[in-house]
Motif scaffolding. Structure first.
Motif, PDB file in Angstrom:
ATOM      1  N   ARG A 762      10.698   1.153  10.788  1.00  0.00           N
ATOM      2  CA  ARG A 762      10.081   2.205   9.974  1.00  0.00           C
ATOM      3  C   ARG A 762      11.153   3.174   9.456  1.00  0.00           C
ATOM      4  NH1 ARG A 762       6.828   3.814   7.929  1.00  0.00           N
ATOM      5  NH2 ARG A 762       5.489   5.319   8.978  1.00  0.00           N
ATOM      6  N   GLY A 765      12.905   2.009   6.365  1.00  0.00           N
ATOM      7  CA  GLY A 765      12.139   1.859   5.133  1.00  0.00           C
ATOM      8  C   GLY A 765      10.920   0.952   5.169  1.00  0.00           C
ATOM      9  N   LEU A 766      10.562   0.368   6.314  1.00  0.00           N
ATOM     10  CA  LEU A 766       9.379  -0.503   6.383  1.00  0.00           C
ATOM     11  C   LEU A 766       8.117   0.361   6.280  1.00  0.00           C
ATOM     12  CD1 LEU A 766       8.561  -3.532   6.873  1.00  0.00           C
ATOM     13  CD2 LEU A 766       8.181  -2.877   9.257  1.00  0.00           C
ATOM     14  N   ALA A 767       7.283   0.093   5.288  1.00  0.00           N
ATOM     15  CA  ALA A 767       6.065   0.886   5.077  1.00  0.00           C
ATOM     16  C   ALA A 767       4.998   0.510   6.103  1.00  0.00           C
ATOM     17  CB  ALA A 767       5.539   0.665   3.666  1.00  0.00           C
ATOM     18  N   ARG A 768       4.046   1.436   6.279  1.00  0.00           N
ATOM     19  CA  ARG A 768       2.948   1.166   7.221  1.00  0.00           C
ATOM     20  C   ARG A 768       2.205  -0.113   6.831  1.00  0.00           C
ATOM     21  NH1 ARG A 768       1.553   5.820  10.303  1.00  0.00           N
ATOM     22  NH2 ARG A 768       2.543   7.728   9.528  1.00  0.00           N
ATOM     23  N   ARG A 769       1.938  -0.258   5.523  1.00  0.00           N
ATOM     24  CA  ARG A 769       1.207  -1.439   5.070  1.00  0.00           C
ATOM     25  C   ARG A 769       1.993  -2.712   5.352  1.00  0.00           C
ATOM     26  NH1 ARG A 769      -0.115  -1.769  -1.199  1.00  0.00           N
ATOM     27  NH2 ARG A 769       2.145  -2.055  -1.208  1.00  0.00           N
ATOM     28  N   GLN A 770       3.309  -2.659   5.163  1.00  0.00           N
ATOM     29  CA  GLN A 770       4.146  -3.831   5.448  1.00  0.00           C
ATOM     30  C   GLN A 770       4.147  -4.159   6.943  1.00  0.00           C
ATOM     31  OE1 GLN A 770       7.725  -2.227   3.505  1.00  0.00           O
ATOM     32  NE2 GLN A 770       7.747  -4.076   2.208  1.00  0.00           N
ATOM     33  N   ARG A 772       1.701  -3.512   9.102  1.00  0.00           N
ATOM     34  CA  ARG A 772       0.401  -4.128   9.430  1.00  0.00           C
ATOM     35  C   ARG A 772       0.369  -5.591   8.978  1.00  0.00           C
ATOM     36  NH1 ARG A 772      -1.704   1.074   7.816  1.00  0.00           N
ATOM     37  NH2 ARG A 772      -2.117   0.261   5.720  1.00  0.00           N
ATOM     38  N   ARG A 773       0.936  -5.837   7.782  1.00  0.00           N
ATOM     39  CA  ARG A 773       0.945  -7.216   7.279  1.00  0.00           C
ATOM     40  C   ARG A 773       1.795  -8.109   8.175  1.00  0.00           C
ATOM     41  NH1 ARG A 773       2.832  -7.664   1.289  1.00  0.00           N
ATOM     42  NH2 ARG A 773       0.773  -6.738   0.991  1.00  0.00           N
ATOM     43  N   SER A 843       1.016   0.868  13.151  1.00  0.00           N
ATOM     44  CA  SER A 843       1.287   1.623  11.925  1.00  0.00           C
ATOM     45  C   SER A 843       1.157   3.124  12.129  1.00  0.00           C
ATOM     46  CB  SER A 843       0.352   1.162  10.806  1.00  0.00           C
ATOM     47  OG  SER A 843      -0.999   1.507  11.112  1.00  0.00           O
ATOM     48  N   ARG A 844       0.478   3.543  13.185  1.00  0.00           N
ATOM     49  CA  ARG A 844       0.279   4.968  13.432  1.00  0.00           C
ATOM     50  C   ARG A 844       1.340   5.580  14.353  1.00  0.00           C
ATOM     51  NH1 ARG A 844      -6.331   5.430  14.259  1.00  0.00           N
ATOM     52  NH2 ARG A 844      -6.877   5.093  12.055  1.00  0.00           N
TER      53      ARG A 844
END
Length: 854
Positions: A762, A765-770, A772-773, A843-844
């Protein structure tokens, strides 16, 4: 150490909760099945004990009618007068009771149960042992009056004054309801219609001097055993005598088959839950121990020895088992109560207030629950004991990453070879019993081999299954694939839970598809009649049904068929009991039969018999062999084998050997039977569909029979096979529920284990959506891996099952590809669903806290 163990257990109770669910489910099915069967057994024991006469005199009939013939064994009613004169007899009652009837209302709708319970017509007489008491109206008197039980009256809206039609073997007749009786004991689901005794004898038995049994009441001070001895001295050995206790035991044993089906089905669910739950618990404890490496290392550094560490982990497992077993036992009681209520919907009015919870139930529950968790946690506990004190000084783990899989490869290969040998032996065996035994052994060994060697297959298979991930999802897809490959043991154990259920579904789906195709082919090959008039459950029907069919406008050729049980003494010295069919002379016009020797004219000739060629070979029977035969009612004959068939078809229930004879021969020795099927061809110039409409109209007053053509027969077979598949799908559903728990548990613990790694991803740069995916893709590839292994194993099992079926004449082979594709798609959905909560939790995470996590 004990204090540390308890604190550790409470600290990880959230992580252990999902594992506890697996224990709860398995224990619930064990406890529920035992409580339900014990309750039903106790209830019916009371019913049979309270309604059985002190001594019952019945006709002797040694043959087991596995296929009903429609005949009702009787004895002379005057036997009651002879017994009444015996010293110690207080009273005798003539019983006239039959179950081979149908009762319909004015709209020709059945009044009796449609759930398989019988409709019983019997004579009314006052007795302390009657299961019902008159609560409305009056008792029947005369041929046009009847009394009905209150449960049936309520369900079918029957009232006093209504007219019903009774379709009995001697002929149909109408009755007016003059009274309603209420059950004083458990209603087993049957419908009861009472007539006066002369009417019952005449209308139900066709003989005013016949009875189905004699109920004998003992005088005060005379025991049942003593009374039976005195009655036997008067009657000799011509009749079957039973005391109240023996009669109750006999009735209970007949009920036992029904109870065993329910018990074994539920224990099957429990077995699947136990098997799949073991993988979940092994995985959970392995990961927990991996995450507690430093904690265990510190305990070792502080002086704890290996035994103490191992004991500490096993105590946690036992605590989990105790908690899971306790909750599972409570859930089992609820499950049993639900089954009791469900039985009420089918007409069996059990009372949940009389639920029986004997000591074996909690004992079995805790043995299963604690035993499963202890066994599943033993290997992780041994691994925990190997933690070095130096591990406390490093960020190490013992999850098995990088450890060689040589031992697994060796053990898996040995077991796989043994399993393959058993399955090959099954495929090449010519004996059904041997083939079935080898099939069972091969299934167990191949399942063990796949579970043991599963981690070896993780890397090659997942590289293929997830090969497109990098191209489709970029770096996220590449990381998800590598996460699944990171720990082959963990991935293999997680996928194994799903694999077990899908292997079972795959194997039985192939077997059922092969059975369906075989029966379809057999129907196409053998059924030559335009229509067959028959009951759903092969129950016989009154002669007037056959007459209605023959009198229908447009009905040309009509060929009757019926069944009979029989005993044969074979040339090889063995005595076999089976069921034979009897056909009319024009059999070749309606059934296509292939003969190895002889023909239909010879087989149907008086005193002659036909037999399957292979069955004849097994018993040294040849054309011309004379076989001593015993029919029902102890009627004996000698029949000559005149033809051998080669139909390659499966026999019906209890019909080993494919025996059949002319209807004249059968009726000579079994004159009181009924037809079980009538084959009908349209007369020249009559359209088949027009004839069908006329037959349906003519048979409208007889709802117990149906008119079927080839397509209807195929549909009926498919529906019967589907019942088996529904059970399989229910087992699959249970396996999937536990497998989802396993994937959720693995991913949740994996997220905790990779907290720092996720924080770093994170941070760069890893997004929350990424994120979760990535976790969803990891879950999907694990689920699909389990599905691929399960279906591959299931196909092997299915092929082997078909080889066993082939020995029974079911030679076609079919693979339900649509079902298998649907299963793979379903496994993708399972993977997505299982990843929802772990992905959301990951993600949280707070990035800085995650990076600082130890």
């Amino acid at each position: 150490m004990l204090k540390a163990t308890l604190r550790s257990f409470l600290a990880h109770k959230g992580r252990l909760a999902l594992s506890a669910l697996a224990v709860i489910l398995s224990v619930a099915f064990v406890a529920g099945s035992l409580i339900f069967s014990d309750t039903v057994t106790r209830t019916f024991d009371r019913l049979f004990a309270s309604t059985s006469a002190d001594v019952t005199v019945a006709p002797k009939d040694d043959l087991d009618e596995s296929v009903p013939t429609g005949r009702t064994p009787t004895l002379p009613a005057e036997v009651a007068k002879r017994v009444a004169k015996v010293d110690g007899v207080a009273a005798t009652h003539v019983d006239a009771s039959v179950e081979n009837i149908t009762v319909v209302d004015r709209d020709n709708d059945p009044v009796g149960p449609t759930t398989g319970a019988p409709t019983i017509a019997l004579n009314w007489y006052k007795s302390d042992r009657s299961p019902v008491e008159l609560t409305s109206g009056r008792t029947p008197s005369g041929p046009g009056e009847a009394l009905i039980d209150a449960d049936t009256a309520d369900k079918k809206d029957v009232e006093i004054g209504d007219t019903l039609s009774v379709l009995a073997a001697p002929g149909s007749f109408k009755v007016r309801i003059v009274g309603i009786a209420t059950f004083t004991t458990t209603n087993p689901g049957a419908a009861l219609v009472f007539l006066d005794t002369p009417t019952a004898q005449t209308k139900l038995l066709g003989d005013k001097d016949a009875a189905t049994s004699i109920a004998v009441d003992a005088a005060p001070g005379v025991s049942d055993v003593d009374l039976k001895r005195r009655v036997a001295a008067e009657l000799g050995t011509a009749y079957d005598l039973k005391t109240a206790e023996e009669e109750a035991e006999s009735a209970a044993s007949e009920l036992g088959g029904f109870l065993d089906v329910i018990k074994y089905v539920m224990l099957g669910f429990a077995g699947v839950a136990v098997l799949v739950g073991i993988f979940l618990i092994v995985n959970t404890f392995s990961m927990l121990i991996a995450q507690r490496t430093r904690e265990l290392g510190l305990l070792r550094a502080l002086g704890a020895d290996r035994k103490q560490v191992r004991r500490s982990v096993l105590i946690e497992a036992v605590l989990l088992g105790v908690v899971g077993s306790t909750l599972g036992l409570a859930a089992g009681i609820g499950l049993a109560a639900g089954l009791i209520e469900l039985m009420g919907l089918f007409g069996m009015n059990l009372k949940s207030t009389e639920m029986v919870i004997g000591w074996p139930t909690p004992f079995a529950s805790y043995v299963v629950g604690v035993g499963v968790t202890f066994v599943a946690a033993y290997l992780p506990a041994r691994r925990a004991a190997q933690v070095s004190p130096m591990a406390a000084l490093a960020d190490a783990e013992i999850a098995g990453v990088g450890r060689p899989l040589r031992m697994r490869a060796l053990v898996g290969s040995v077991v796989a070879v043994a399993g393959a040998a058993a399955l090959v032996g099954c495929a090449t065996s010519s004996d059904t019993a041997t083939a079935a035994s080898l099939l069972g052994l091969g299934v167990v060994l191949s399942l063990i081999a796949t579970v043991v060697a599963g981690p070896l297959l993780v890397r090659p298979v997942i590289r293929v299954l997830g090969g497109a991930f990098p191209a489709l999802f970029g770096s996220v897809g590449r990381m998800s694939q590598r996460n699944a490959l990171r720990n082959p043991r963990r991935t293999g154990a997680t996928a194994a839970a799903l694999m077990v259920g899908l292997a079972l579904v795959g194997g039985l789906s192939v077997a059922s598809a092969s059975m369906t195709k075989s029966f379809d082919d057999q129907i196409d090959k053998t059924l030559g009649a335009d229509f067959v008039v028959q009951n759903n459950a092969f129950m016989p029907f009154p002669p007037e049904v056959t007459k209605k069919v023959a009198d229908t406008d447009g009905a040309g050729l009509v060929v009757r068929s019926r069944f009979t049980p029989m005993k044969l003494r074979m040339p090889d010295g063995r005595t076999v009991e089976t069921t034979a069919a009897g056909f009319g002379k024009q059999l070749d016009e309606v059934v296509k039969t292939t003969y190895a020797q002889g023909n239909s004219a010879q087989a149907l000739a008086p005193g002659r018999l036909a037999m399957d060629r292979d069955y004849a070979k097994d018993h040294d029977v040849r054309v011309g062999s004379v076989l001593p035969v015993e029919f029902p009612g102890e009627r004996k004959a000698e029949l000559t084998v005149a033809a051998l068939t080669d139909n390659d078809g499966a026999a019906g229930p209890g019909m080993q050997g494919g025996l059949f004879m002319g209807l004249g021969t059968l009726e000579k020795y079994v004159p009181d039977g009924q037809d079980s099927a009538v084959y009908v061809n349209a007369s020249p110039g009559t359209d088949a569909e027009a004839l069908r409409d006329r037959l349906d109209t003519a048979l409208d007053p007889y709802p117990q029979v149906q008119v079927r053509d080839q397509a209807d027969y195929k549909k009926l077979i498919r529906e019967q096979i589907a019942v088996m598949l529904y059970l399989v799908y229910a087992l699959l559903g249970l396996a999937i529920v536990i497998a989802v728990l396993g994937v959720v548990n693995t991913l949740a613990l994996s997220v905790v284990e990779r907290t720092r790694e996720i924080g770093l991803l994170r941070a760069i740069g890893l997004a929350r959506r990424q994120l979760r995916r990535m976790i969803r893709l990891e879950s999907v590839v694990i689920a699909v891996f389990g599905a691929v292994l399960g279906l591959a194993l299931g196909l092997v099992w299915g092929v082997s099952m078909q080889q066993v079926l082939e020995l029974q004449g079911l030679k076609a082979f079919a693979v339900p590809w649509s079902t298998l594709v649907a299963v793979v798609i379903g496994s993708v959905v399972v993977g997505i669903v299982a990843a929802l909560l772990p992905a959301l939790r990951a993600s949280r995470m707070n990035v800085l806290e995650a990076i600082a996590h130890e």
